[in-house]
Design an enzyme around this catalytic site. Structure first.
Site, short mmCIF file in Angstrom:
data_model
loop_
_atom_site.label_atom_id
_atom_site.label_comp_id
_atom_site.label_asym_id
_atom_site.label_seq_id
_atom_site.Cartn_x
_atom_site.Cartn_y
_atom_site.Cartn_z
CE LYS A 270 -10.81 -5.75 8.35
NZ LYS A 270 -11.83 -4.61 8.15
CE LYS B 64 -18.27 0.34 6.63
NZ LYS B 64 -17.40 0.38 7.83
CG HIS C 77 -28.81 24.42 12.60
ND1 HIS C 77 -29.12 25.55 13.25
CD2 HIS C 77 -28.97 23.58 13.48
CE1 HIS C 77 -29.88 25.57 14.16
NE2 HIS C 77 -29.84 24.01 14.12
CG ASN D 277 4.02 -3.08 7.57
OD1 ASN D 277 3.57 -3.84 8.27
ND2 ASN D 277 3.44 -2.00 6.92
N GLY D 278 6.11 -0.23 6.85
CA GLY D 278 6.11 0.84 7.75
C GLY D 278 6.54 1.92 7.28
CD1 TRP E 253 -3.21 1.10 0.94
CD2 TRP E 253 -1.87 2.29 1.92
NE1 TRP E 253 -3.85 2.17 0.95
CE2 TRP E 253 -3.12 3.02 1.66
CE3 TRP E 253 -0.77 3.00 2.53
CZ2 TRP E 253 -3.27 4.37 2.20
CZ3 TRP E 253 -0.98 4.30 3.07
CH2 TRP E 253 -2.39 4.96 2.78
C1 F6R Z 1 -13.87 1.27 7.67
C2 F6R Z 1 -12.79 0.78 8.25
C3 F6R Z 1 -11.56 1.79 9.07
C4 F6R Z 1 -10.79 1.12 10.27
C5 F6R Z 1 -10.03 2.31 10.67
C6 F6R Z 1 -9.24 1.94 12.22
O1 F6R Z 1 -14.35 0.44 7.31
O2 F6R Z 1 -12.39 -0.21 8.63
O3 F6R Z 1 -12.27 3.18 8.83
O4 F6R Z 1 -12.17 1.45 11.08
O5 F6R Z 1 -8.91 2.29 9.72
O6 F6R Z 1 -8.98 0.46 12.20
P1 F6R Z 1 -8.74 -0.32 13.41
O7 F6R Z 1 -10.16 -0.60 13.97
O8 F6R Z 1 -8.09 -1.52 12.87
O9 F6R Z 1 -8.11 0.41 14.16
#
Ligand code: F6R
Length: 615
Positions: A610, A492, A511, A101-102, A75
């Site tokens: 994710k 969503k 408003h 990664n990072g 990513w």
């Molecule tokens: C949206 C979604 C993101 C995560 C956010 C935090 O569907 O999944 O907005 O909620 O990146 O991720 P976590 O919960 O893993 O810290």
């Protein structure tokens, strides 16, 4: 954000790596690559822009032999997604390959210094400096790969999980971690390495989670060696047994993970609740809270930090805790909190809410609060992830691996845990009556069945989605406990369909936002029978009076809104504080079906990943 896989043993490494990349694709999917040593001195690196399937296609007629290799799915942070910026990156001589990664914060300084030493850089990434630096140290210090990695980790600033191989040595992988996750799977004469346990579970359930600052030397048929950051002391290895099954990582006949995860919610919430409400339904048992009873009884303030969907769940948590525990709750975006010089007092409790347990901003926010004296409590899904390991205490939501990038079952799991937590703390403090606890706890137990009922309306929601697939903008309105539901419904839709949507407190609309309403701007209004029902009905009138189309989510049997709205979706009646658990379901389904109708890549929407392990 970016997934790393590594393998060393007797199998063909490529197969393990590719399968592992598929499992980790949810962490990033703009480009990927593999590096395998086929024999001493022979290092093959294949990289490709796009998803892992593009890499497989590219490698299909190449030499994919070798029993040692590292791989990466990306990513992009530094440099656009293309074949050159894809990992693995290679040192100038072609000897060392590395996946990362990072983010390396001081990469420009390092790059400058290495350039002056004659190193040429081919990519725009921050990662390439690390592999060049390792080669530079090896050459200058005449040291081993392990010693060079240890030295390099002292010079780089930032977050990293790295895996490194040397083409001269096909019997060793060196890995290191700082603020980015890394798990080592222990097999019979073989080792696996990955950003999380999902690529490992089909081979072994024995894993070691590396801690920050640790460096691992991984050699087949030899004991795993883990050293501290000074490469001096050998650290004690703690082997964890994974409680995960392969089925949890498969689609199980559904076209998308997201749909599977939506339909799984009756079971995942049953798992989340299991053993946490006493058989007589009178008490909640959350050991992380009970063990820290005095902290929760004496605190003057709770701060919840989270991002995205978890932040929306946190807003519902605020309502719950304030209503039942009478403790003031502040909800902060983790990314803002960490840079705002926040006031954190001794005795404050900070709750870090995160599905992945790896979100960099949430992790940094909790570290800051910890330094300033707060008691830090984690609510996470991924067992053994970084946040639960960094907090003083916590509890898991136990909804199983969530693979679809859009969070669904984790959201309802988080709200359920927050509801149980509020009841437990309220009961300990005496701010809620036993009757109320019993009533709500009984309703929590009904949730899985009620969600099942709502899911049986999925065809109706699928039909509704057809009507709205071509809208360009949506408004989501809700109040009280369901204002965060409106925010979540809008998120969503945005993230998987790429349709612009805004979540709004229904009464705030007048408003300003009301100016947007016309025949082309549908509003999804959560108008269940709560303490502001009549007011929400007025808000619907205001939308209708301006020609807006209304999709209303209502309590079963509602006739008032039914006569007013263009379309209604019913949810069963339940204690008001639990209604977001029910209203979430049609909102998830609506977004899902609209995105499918638009032909979107629902499980891997563009630009997203994710686990957001970078800032
Ligand atoms: C949206 C979604 C993101 C995560 C956010 C935090 O569907 O999944 O907005 O909620 O990146 O991720 P976590 O919960 O893993 O810290």
């Amino acid at each position: 954000m970016c997934g790393i896989v590594g393998y060393i043993g007797k199998r063909r490494a490529y197969d393990v790596l590719i399968q592992g990349l598929h499992r980790l694709e949810y962490r990033g999917y703009d480009s990927s690559g593999v590096a395998m040593i086929t024999e001493p001195g022979e290092l093959n690196i294949y990289k490709s822009k796009g998803k892992v399937s593009a890499l497989e296609h590219f490698a299909s007629n190449k030499d994919i032999s070798g029993t040692i290799g590292i791989a990466h799915t990306r990513w992009a942070t530094h440099g656009e997604p293309n074949d050159i910026n894809a990992h693995p990156h290679c040192s100038q001589s072609g000897r060392i390959a590395l996946v990362h990664n990072g983010t390396i914060e001081n990469y420009t300084v390092l790059k400058e210094a290495l350039s002056q030493q004659g190193f040429n850089f081919v990519s725009q990434t921050d990662t390439e400096v690390v592999v060049q630096l390792i080669e530079y140290i090896m050459d200058n210090n005449h040291c081993t790969l392990f010693e060079a990695v240890a030295e390099a980790t002292k010079r780089v600033v930032g977050a990293y999980a790295i895996a490194v191989i040397d083409r001269q040595n096909p019997r060793q992988i060196v890995a290191a971690r700082q603020s980015s996750p890394l798990v080592i799977g222990i097999g019979e004469g073989e080792y696996f390495l990955a950003s999380d346990a999902t690529p490992i579970i089909e081979y072994t359930n024995k894993v070691v989670y590396l801690n920050d600052g640790e460096i691992a030397v991984i050699e087949p048929d030899k004991e795993l060696k883990v050293y501290d950051s000074n490469a001096i002391g050998k650290n004690k290895i703690e082997i964890t047994e994974l409680q995960m099954s392969i089925e949890q990582l498969e689609k199980g006949g559904y076209p998308h993970f997201m749909l599977k995860e939506i339909f799984e919610q009756p079971r995942t919430l049953a798992d989340c609740i299991s053993g946490r409400i006493t058989a007589d339904g009178k008490r909640v048992v959350l050991s992380g809270v009970i063990e820290n009873r005095s902290k929760f009884l004496n605190t003057n303030r709770i701060i919840i930090v989270a991002c995205g969907t978890s932040w929306h769940a946190a807003l519902i948590g605020k309502h719950l805790i304030e209503e039942y525990c009478r403790i003031p709750v502040v909800v902060e975006y983790a990314s803002e909190f960490r840079y705002s010089n926040p006031v954190v007092n001794q005795g404050d409790i900070l709750i870090a809410l995160s599905q992945s347990g790896e979100t960099a901003d949430t992790l940094a926010a909790l570290e800051l609060a910890k330094q300033r004296g707060a008691f830090v409590f984690g609510i996470c899904n991924v067992i053994g992830s970084s946040i639960p390991r960094a907090t003083h205490s916590g509890c898991y939501i136990h909804v199983g691996p969530e693979i679809g990038v859009a969070s669904t079952k984790a959201f309802t799991g988080q709200v359920t845990v927050l509801a149980m937590m509020a009841l437990l703390i309220g009961q300990m403090k005496g701010t809620v009556t036993d009757q109320t606890v019993e009533k709500i706890a009984t309703d929590i137990r009904r949730i899985p069945t009620l969600i099942q009922d709502i899911l049986s309306q999925s065809e109706k929601i699928e039909d509704l989605a057809k009507i709205f697939t071509y809208a360009h903008n949506f408004l989501y309105l809700g109040r009280g406990y369901n204002y965060p539901s409106a925010l979540e419904g809008a998120l969503k839709l945005k993230e998987i369909s790429y349709i612009h949507a805004e979540g709004y407190p229904a009464a705030e609309m007048k408003h300003g936002t009301i100016a947007l309403i016309d025949n082309d701007m549908p509003s999804v209004v959560i108008a269940i029978k709560d303490n502001v029902y009549d007011k929400t009905v007025n808000n619907i009138q205001q939308v209708k009076a301006r020609g807006g189309k209304v999709v209303a989510i209502v309590t079963e049997g509602d006739t008032v809104v039914r006569n007013m709205a263009d379309y209604v979706i019913e949810v069963p009646e339940i204690s008001e504080c639990l209604t977001p658990l029910l209203t979430a379901i049609p909102l998830q389904l609506l977004a899902y079906y609209i995105a499918v109708n638009k032909g979107r890549d629902v499980d891997q929407p563009r630009n997203l990943a994710k686990s957001v392990t970078v800032e």
